[in-house]
Structures are given as structure tokens and as C-alpha cells.
Design an enzyme around this catalytic site. Structure first.
Site, PDB file in Angstrom:
ATOM      1  N   ASP A 195       0.867  -1.182   0.000  1.00 44.32           N
ATOM      2  CA  ASP A 195       0.000   0.000   0.000  1.00 44.32           C
ATOM      3  C   ASP A 195       0.905   1.233   0.000  1.00 44.32           C
ATOM      4  O   ASP A 195       1.843   1.333   0.804  1.00 44.32           O
ATOM      5  CB  ASP A 195      -0.911   0.015   1.226  1.00 44.32           C
ATOM      6  CG  ASP A 195      -2.072  -0.960   1.087  1.00 44.32           C
ATOM      7  OD1 ASP A 195      -2.147  -1.668   0.057  1.00 44.32           O
ATOM      8  OD2 ASP A 195      -2.904  -1.019   2.007  1.00 44.32           O
ATOM      9  N   HIS A 216      -6.141   2.297  -4.725  1.00 46.52           N
ATOM     10  CA  HIS A 216      -6.337   2.417  -3.274  1.00 46.52           C
ATOM     11  C   HIS A 216      -7.178   3.653  -2.943  1.00 46.52           C
ATOM     12  O   HIS A 216      -7.140   4.150  -1.821  1.00 46.52           O
ATOM     13  CB  HIS A 216      -4.972   2.491  -2.592  1.00 46.52           C
ATOM     14  CG  HIS A 216      -4.981   2.112  -1.143  1.00 46.52           C
ATOM     15  ND1 HIS A 216      -5.784   1.119  -0.614  1.00 46.52           N
ATOM     16  CD2 HIS A 216      -4.255   2.604  -0.089  1.00 46.52           C
ATOM     17  CE1 HIS A 216      -5.558   1.010   0.682  1.00 46.52           C
ATOM     18  NE2 HIS A 216      -4.656   1.899   1.031  1.00 46.52           N
ATOM     19  N   HIS A 240      -8.240   8.212   0.038  1.00 45.99           N
ATOM     20  CA  HIS A 240      -8.100   7.281   1.171  1.00 45.99           C
ATOM     21  C   HIS A 240      -9.189   7.490   2.237  1.00 45.99           C
ATOM     22  O   HIS A 240      -8.912   7.559   3.440  1.00 45.99           O
ATOM     23  CB  HIS A 240      -6.720   7.439   1.811  1.00 45.99           C
ATOM     24  CG  HIS A 240      -6.251   6.219   2.550  1.00 45.99           C
ATOM     25  ND1 HIS A 240      -6.431   6.055   3.903  1.00 45.99           N
ATOM     26  CD2 HIS A 240      -5.611   5.111   2.126  1.00 45.99           C
ATOM     27  CE1 HIS A 240      -5.901   4.906   4.290  1.00 45.99           C
ATOM     28  NE2 HIS A 240      -5.392   4.303   3.232  1.00 45.99           N
ATOM     29  N   HIS A 280       3.716  -1.878   3.797  1.00 48.20           N
ATOM     30  CA  HIS A 280       3.628  -0.458   3.452  1.00 48.20           C
ATOM     31  C   HIS A 280       5.000   0.035   2.992  1.00 48.20           C
ATOM     32  O   HIS A 280       6.018  -0.266   3.624  1.00 48.20           O
ATOM     33  CB  HIS A 280       3.141   0.362   4.655  1.00 48.20           C
ATOM     34  CG  HIS A 280       1.688   0.173   4.954  1.00 48.20           C
ATOM     35  ND1 HIS A 280       1.215  -0.873   5.705  1.00 48.20           N
ATOM     36  CD2 HIS A 280       0.594   0.897   4.576  1.00 48.20           C
ATOM     37  CE1 HIS A 280      -0.104  -0.794   5.788  1.00 48.20           C
ATOM     38  NE2 HIS A 280      -0.509   0.271   5.108  1.00 48.20           N
TER      39      HIS A 280
END
Length: 286
Positions: free
Chosen positions: A102, A153, A157, A252
Site C-alpha cells: 500500500d 487504493h 483514502h 507499506h
């Protein structure tokens, strides 16, 4: 000896009262018993419903690990998720791993991660948000040039479980798609990961309606606090101890620990007999 008549009449009254009391008591006990059975059946049905992983109106994706080396238990089953073209794990009989990242912002760790993947010839999927794409177009181009998949994504967010409008839901995905196309000249793959793993069943259906496949994860560690990074030992404890066939691993790119350990982590996984494959392979073999 004969009892007086008045005594006989009193006995008859007592007998009737006793019978009435007996019937009332029996009815009360029977009702109580039935209520107890109904309560147990209701409780059993609820427990059964939960054990079958029926989706609740809204969920935060979560996992439990009953046994190391085995597929963890998610909020819902792989079969239930597959109805929405959604996944959290691949084939449990195949020692494949799916490496995903991510990407929220760039803090110097992503180039090192990309270097390691390139040197090891490892495919990965990067789930990007809009702000990263705006600020780091060259890194987006590099991901594509080096053969990685790029997923969605969302643009800003948000908590997607709070979005009930199809138009608003689509906008969060469409803005990312258009930005990706303007940077790379290519169409974005229809891979979606809900921010923070927050979702509703309706959201999964919306994503499917827009042609997306949703990807949760079956293995991760607490790596997103930039000023509180896990040690190498803590990271390996989770990422090696809990690895399992078909694992979708979430890391991440902001994590300095991930950048530091990635090469050694890949080596350790491979020594355990695992092969890292693209998400396309998972879709084709699930």
C-alpha cells in the site's frame, strides 16, 4: 367411620383447587421450558451464522491465526468473498505468495524496495492513492516499466464503508484510473483495496459492478507508524512465522524496516519452498 357431609364437601373443594393449581403450575413450567429451548435455538442460530462468516452490514477486515503456517481465519470465508470477486488468500494447497504494497506517500523507502524487487526478479502489486500519483509520477512509471501491477487504493483514502452513493464510490476509483492513464498512457488494472480494510457488502458489490476485483490480505504486520517502526526480529516473527500457502502479504512502502529486510525476507520465504507470484495467478487459480 363415616365423615360428616360438610367435611366431604370441603375435601371436594380442596381436590378441585389442588387440580387447578397443578394444571397452572404444569402450564407455567411447560412455557418456561419452551422459552428456554427457543432461546437456545436462537442463540445456536446466531452462533452458526457467525461460524459461517456471514458478512455483517459493515466490517473492518480482520484475521485470526489459529495455527502458524496455516491459512488464517478472516472476517468471512474465501467462498463468500468470491461472490463479489474479492479475495484475501489464494489456493491453500499451493506454496505461492502474493506480495502487495500500500502506497500513501513517498518518504525515501520505495526506491530501495523497487531496487530489491528488480534485483530479485520479484513481481509485486502496488495499491496507490491519488496524492502519491500526483507527487511521484516517475515512481509510478518505474513500477510499470519494471513489470509490477498497479492497483487502486482510492483517490483520497476515505472510509469507503461510509460511502453509500454509487456515484461517489465510483469517483474515488475513477480519479485514480484517469491519473494513472495520464501518467503512463496505460489502463490501470482493475484491482482495488479498501483503505484500512473498511467495507460494506454493498461496497464490494459496487466494486464488482465497476469491473474491479477486491483484495484484502492474509498476512501483515504493524509497519505503518513511521516513528515507531518494528525491529527486524519483530517483523520476521510475523512475516516468517505466519507465512502460509496462498498468502496475500500486505506491506507499506513507508516502512524503513520493510525496505531493510525485504531481500532477506524473500530469501527466507524461498528457502521454505515458497514462490512469489503476481495477483493474476491467484485469480486464475482460485
Amino acid at each position: 367411620m363415616n365423615l360428616p357431609l360438610i367435611h366431604l364437601e370441603q375435601l371436594k373443594k380442596y381436590k378441585k383447587s389442588f387440580c387447578l393449581l397443578f394444571l397452572l403450575t404444569s402450564a407455567f413450567l411447560a412455557g418456561t421450558f419452551v422459552a428456554m429451548i427457543q432461546t437456545r435455538l436462537t442463540s445456536s442460530a446466531k452462533t452458526s451464522s457467525l461460524s459461517n462468516h456471514v458478512l455483517l452490514p459493515e466490517e473492518n477486515w480482520g484475521l485470526s491465526f489459529p495455527e502458524e503456517g496455516k491459512t488464517p481465519v478472516g472476517n468471512t470465508s474465501p467462498d463468500k468473498l468470491k461472490q463479489f470477486d474479492a479475495y484475501y488468500v489464494g489456493n491453500p494447497e499451493e506454496k505461492s505468495i502474493y506480495l502487495t504494497f500500500d502506497v500513501g506517500y513517498e518518504n525515501g523507502n520505495l526506491p530501495k524496495i523497487l531496487d530489491t524487487l528488480k534485483q530479485r526478479h520479484i513481481p509485486a502489486t502496488f495499491f496507490l492513492v491519488g496524492t502519491f500519483m500526483e507527487s511521484e509520477p516517475d515512481l509510478v512509471k518505474r513500477m510499470v516499466a519494471e513489470g509490477h501491477s498497479v492497483g487502486n487504493h482510492t483517490w483520497s483514502h476515505p472510509d469507503m464503508s461510509k460511502i453509500t452513493s454509487k456515484e461517489d464510490f465510483f469517483k474515488e476509483l475513477d480519479l485514480v484510473e484517469k491519473k494513472f492513464n495520464s501518467i503512463t498512457g496505460a489502463k490501470m488494472q482493475k484491482y482495488y483495496r479498501p483503505p484500512q480494510g473498511k467495507y460494506r457488502e454493498e461496497n464490494l458489490q459496487m466494486a464488482k459492478d465497476f469491473g474491479y476485483q477486491t483484495f484484502f490480505w492474509s498476512l501483515a504486520h504493524v509497519d505503518w507508524y513511521e516513528d515507531k517502526q518494528p525491529s527486524k526480529e519483530e517483523a520476521f516473527d510475523k512475516l516468517i512465522g505466519r507465512i502460509h500457502p496462498g498468502a496475500i502479504v500486505l506491506l507499506h512502502t513507508t516502512s524503513s524496516t520493510n525496505a531493510e529486510i525485504l531481500d532477506e525476507l524473500i530469501t527466507k520465504w524461498e528457502s521454505m519452498g515458497y514462490t512469489i507470484k503476481p495477483l493474476e495467478h491467484l485469480i486464475q487459480n482460485s
